[in-house]
Design a protein around this motif. Structure first.
Motif, PDB file in Angstrom:
ATOM      1  N   ILE A 173     -21.933 -21.115  18.717  1.00 49.78           N
ATOM      2  CA  ILE A 173     -21.955 -19.655  18.770  1.00 49.78           C
ATOM      3  C   ILE A 173     -22.146 -19.181  20.208  1.00 49.78           C
ATOM      4  O   ILE A 173     -21.509 -18.223  20.663  1.00 49.78           O
ATOM      5  CB  ILE A 173     -23.078 -19.096  17.869  1.00 49.78           C
ATOM      6  N   THR A 174     -23.030 -19.858  20.949  1.00 47.48           N
ATOM      7  CA  THR A 174     -23.231 -19.510  22.359  1.00 47.48           C
ATOM      8  C   THR A 174     -21.950 -19.728  23.147  1.00 47.48           C
ATOM      9  O   THR A 174     -21.594 -18.910  24.011  1.00 47.48           O
ATOM     10  CB  THR A 174     -24.371 -20.341  22.965  1.00 47.48           C
ATOM     11  N   ASN A 175     -21.243 -20.804  22.842  1.00 45.41           N
ATOM     12  CA  ASN A 175     -19.970 -21.071  23.509  1.00 45.41           C
ATOM     13  C   ASN A 175     -18.945 -19.987  23.187  1.00 45.41           C
ATOM     14  O   ASN A 175     -18.178 -19.555  24.059  1.00 45.41           O
ATOM     15  CB  ASN A 175     -19.440 -22.439  23.076  1.00 45.41           C
ATOM     16  N   ASN A 176     -18.945 -19.502  21.951  1.00 43.93           N
ATOM     17  CA  ASN A 176     -18.044 -18.413  21.566  1.00 43.93           C
ATOM     18  C   ASN A 176     -18.400 -17.126  22.305  1.00 43.93           C
ATOM     19  O   ASN A 176     -17.515 -16.365  22.696  1.00 43.93           O
ATOM     20  CB  ASN A 176     -18.121 -18.186  20.054  1.00 43.93           C
ATOM     21  N   CYS A 177     -19.687 -16.887  22.521  1.00 41.40           N
ATOM     22  CA  CYS A 177     -20.114 -15.702  23.264  1.00 41.40           C
ATOM     23  C   CYS A 177     -19.613 -15.760  24.706  1.00 41.40           C
ATOM     24  O   CYS A 177     -19.224 -14.739  25.284  1.00 41.40           O
ATOM     25  CB  CYS A 177     -21.640 -15.597  23.251  1.00 41.40           C
ATOM     26  N   ILE A 178     -19.608 -16.955  25.280  1.00 43.39           N
ATOM     27  CA  ILE A 178     -19.073 -17.116  26.639  1.00 43.39           C
ATOM     28  C   ILE A 178     -17.594 -16.758  26.669  1.00 43.39           C
ATOM     29  O   ILE A 178     -17.121 -16.058  27.578  1.00 43.39           O
ATOM     30  CB  ILE A 178     -19.282 -18.566  27.123  1.00 43.39           C
ATOM     31  N   ASN A 179     -16.858 -17.211  25.669  1.00 42.83           N
ATOM     32  CA  ASN A 179     -15.429 -16.894  25.617  1.00 42.83           C
ATOM     33  C   ASN A 179     -15.192 -15.393  25.490  1.00 42.83           C
ATOM     34  O   ASN A 179     -14.259 -14.846  26.093  1.00 42.83           O
ATOM     35  CB  ASN A 179     -14.784 -17.626  24.438  1.00 42.83           C
ATOM     36  N   VAL A 180     -16.036 -14.715  24.719  1.00 43.11           N
ATOM     37  CA  VAL A 180     -15.894 -13.265  24.580  1.00 43.11           C
ATOM     38  C   VAL A 180     -16.128 -12.579  25.925  1.00 43.11           C
ATOM     39  O   VAL A 180     -15.380 -11.675  26.313  1.00 43.11           O
ATOM     40  CB  VAL A 180     -16.867 -12.721  23.519  1.00 43.11           C
ATOM     41  N   MET A 181     -17.163 -13.007  26.640  1.00 46.06           N
ATOM     42  CA  MET A 181     -17.450 -12.409  27.938  1.00 46.06           C
ATOM     43  C   MET A 181     -16.287 -12.631  28.905  1.00 46.06           C
ATOM     44  O   MET A 181     -15.927 -11.732  29.672  1.00 46.06           O
ATOM     45  CB  MET A 181     -18.734 -12.988  28.517  1.00 46.06           C
ATOM     46  N   LYS A 182     -15.689 -13.800  28.876  1.00 44.26           N
ATOM     47  CA  LYS A 182     -14.544 -14.061  29.754  1.00 44.26           C
ATOM     48  C   LYS A 182     -13.333 -13.214  29.350  1.00 44.26           C
ATOM     49  O   LYS A 182     -12.594 -12.716  30.208  1.00 44.26           O
ATOM     50  CB  LYS A 182     -14.178 -15.552  29.718  1.00 44.26           C
ATOM     51  N   ASP A 183     -13.149 -13.046  28.057  1.00 44.14           N
ATOM     52  CA  ASP A 183     -11.989 -12.293  27.579  1.00 44.14           C
ATOM     53  C   ASP A 183     -12.097 -10.803  27.862  1.00 44.14           C
ATOM     54  O   ASP A 183     -11.106 -10.075  27.715  1.00 44.14           O
ATOM     55  CB  ASP A 183     -11.803 -12.524  26.072  1.00 44.14           C
ATOM     56  N   THR A 184     -13.288 -10.323  28.248  1.00 44.47           N
ATOM     57  CA  THR A 184     -13.395  -8.906  28.608  1.00 44.47           C
ATOM     58  C   THR A 184     -12.494  -8.562  29.789  1.00 44.47           C
ATOM     59  O   THR A 184     -12.135  -7.390  29.965  1.00 44.47           O
ATOM     60  CB  THR A 184     -14.846  -8.539  28.965  1.00 44.47           C
ATOM     61  N   ALA A 185     -12.126  -9.556  30.573  1.00 40.86           N
ATOM     62  CA  ALA A 185     -11.240  -9.305  31.716  1.00 40.86           C
ATOM     63  C   ALA A 185      -9.877  -8.785  31.261  1.00 40.86           C
ATOM     64  O   ALA A 185      -9.181  -8.105  32.025  1.00 40.86           O
ATOM     65  CB  ALA A 185     -11.072 -10.577  32.539  1.00 40.86           C
ATOM     66  N   LEU A 186      -9.496  -9.089  30.007  1.00 39.23           N
ATOM     67  CA  LEU A 186      -8.200  -8.624  29.503  1.00 39.23           C
ATOM     68  C   LEU A 186      -8.180  -7.123  29.272  1.00 39.23           C
ATOM     69  O   LEU A 186      -7.105  -6.527  29.147  1.00 39.23           O
ATOM     70  CB  LEU A 186      -7.864  -9.352  28.192  1.00 39.23           C
ATOM     71  N   ALA A 187      -9.360  -6.504  29.209  1.00 36.51           N
ATOM     72  CA  ALA A 187      -9.418  -5.062  28.950  1.00 36.51           C
ATOM     73  C   ALA A 187      -8.804  -4.247  30.074  1.00 36.51           C
ATOM     74  O   ALA A 187      -8.498  -3.066  29.891  1.00 36.51           O
ATOM     75  CB  ALA A 187     -10.872  -4.634  28.733  1.00 36.51           C
ATOM     76  N   SER A 188      -8.596  -4.864  31.219  1.00 37.98           N
ATOM     77  CA  SER A 188      -8.009  -4.131  32.339  1.00 37.98           C
ATOM     78  C   SER A 188      -6.584  -3.673  32.055  1.00 37.98           C
ATOM     79  O   SER A 188      -6.095  -2.728  32.675  1.00 37.98           O
ATOM     80  CB  SER A 188      -8.018  -4.995  33.605  1.00 37.98           C
ATOM     81  N   VAL A 189      -5.911  -4.298  31.078  1.00 37.69           N
ATOM     82  CA  VAL A 189      -4.523  -3.921  30.778  1.00 37.69           C
ATOM     83  C   VAL A 189      -4.446  -2.568  30.079  1.00 37.69           C
ATOM     84  O   VAL A 189      -3.367  -1.982  29.996  1.00 37.69           O
ATOM     85  CB  VAL A 189      -3.826  -4.994  29.918  1.00 37.69           C
TER      86      VAL A 189
END
Length: 223
Positions: free
Chosen positions: A154-170
């Motif tokens: 679950i912690t690893n999934n949270c890391i992926n979510v934080m990284k994927d926030t960069a996609l919001a720039s589109v």
């Protein structure tokens, strides 16, 4: 102009830092909101998949398979640009949160399902023998043991979510990457992007180390 002036220009970084800090605040808000929604809804979907009547369980399986397969970027574009055609217009923050939460929910559901299935069947039988109702059994016996198992993934999934926030720039979301891109354009220098990468590293590296520590601790506990 040498490599230091091009990628590590202190003056450019200093001038762009307030903009990066503003973007970091937005990134953290987006990430934390998406993680919390994804965890709560993921647990609910996992329980529906495992214990609900067949039609609802089938819907849960279809949801999990669909949102684990679709790229987040595609989902984000569909939510932000396609929904207005059916009368639903979301802000960039709401659209990004929706996309990240939907995908996080699907992955969290599978993680929770695996954690619940890892609990020995004797725990279920003992709970029933004690006369515990379903929700009491899940709340006080099964889920506490399952949570111990799922903390590392679950912690690893949270890391992926934080990284994927960069996609919001589109979708013009003023997150860290978007602010860094704007600062780069204003300064005609890539230093703000390098600064944003370093900020992401400082934000996520502690979480990565936490995952490693938890995995070792629970591995020792199993032995």
């Amino acid at each position: 102009m040498d490599i230091l002036d091009t990628f590590f220009n202190w003056t450019v970084f200093r001038d762009s830092f307030p903009l990066l800090l503003l973007g970091l605040t937005t990134t953290i808000s987006l990430g934390v909101t998406s993680i919390l929604i994804g965890l709560v809804s993921g647990l609910f979907v996992a329980l529906v998949r495992m214990y609900a009547p067949t039609p609802f369980a089938a819907l849960a399986v279809a949801y999990i398979d669909l949102f684990r397969a679709i790229p987040i970027l595609v989902l984000l574009v569909l939510i932000y640009y396609a929904l207005p055609f059916v009368g639903l217009r979301l802000s960039p923050f709401a659209a990004a949160t929706s996309a990240l939460s939907l995908v996080s929910c699907a992955y969290s559901a599978e993680i929770f399902r695996a954690g619940i299935q890892a609990v020995p069947s004797g725990q279920f039988e003992a709970s029933k023998a004690l006369g515990l109702r379903y929700w009491s059994m899940m709340t006080f016996v099964i889920l506490p043991q399952a949570f111990r198992v799922v903390i590392p993934p679950i912690t690893n999934n949270c890391i992926n979510v934080m990284k994927d926030t960069a996609l919001a720039s589109v979708v013009a979301m003023p997150d860290l990457l978007k602010q860094a891109t704007q600062a780069q354009a204003l300064a005609a220098n890539p230093t703000p992007l390098v600064g944003a990468a370093l900020i992401y590293l400082l934000l996520l590296l502690p979480m990565v180390r936490i995952v490693g520590t938890l995995e070792r601790r629970f591995a020792i506990g199993k032995r």
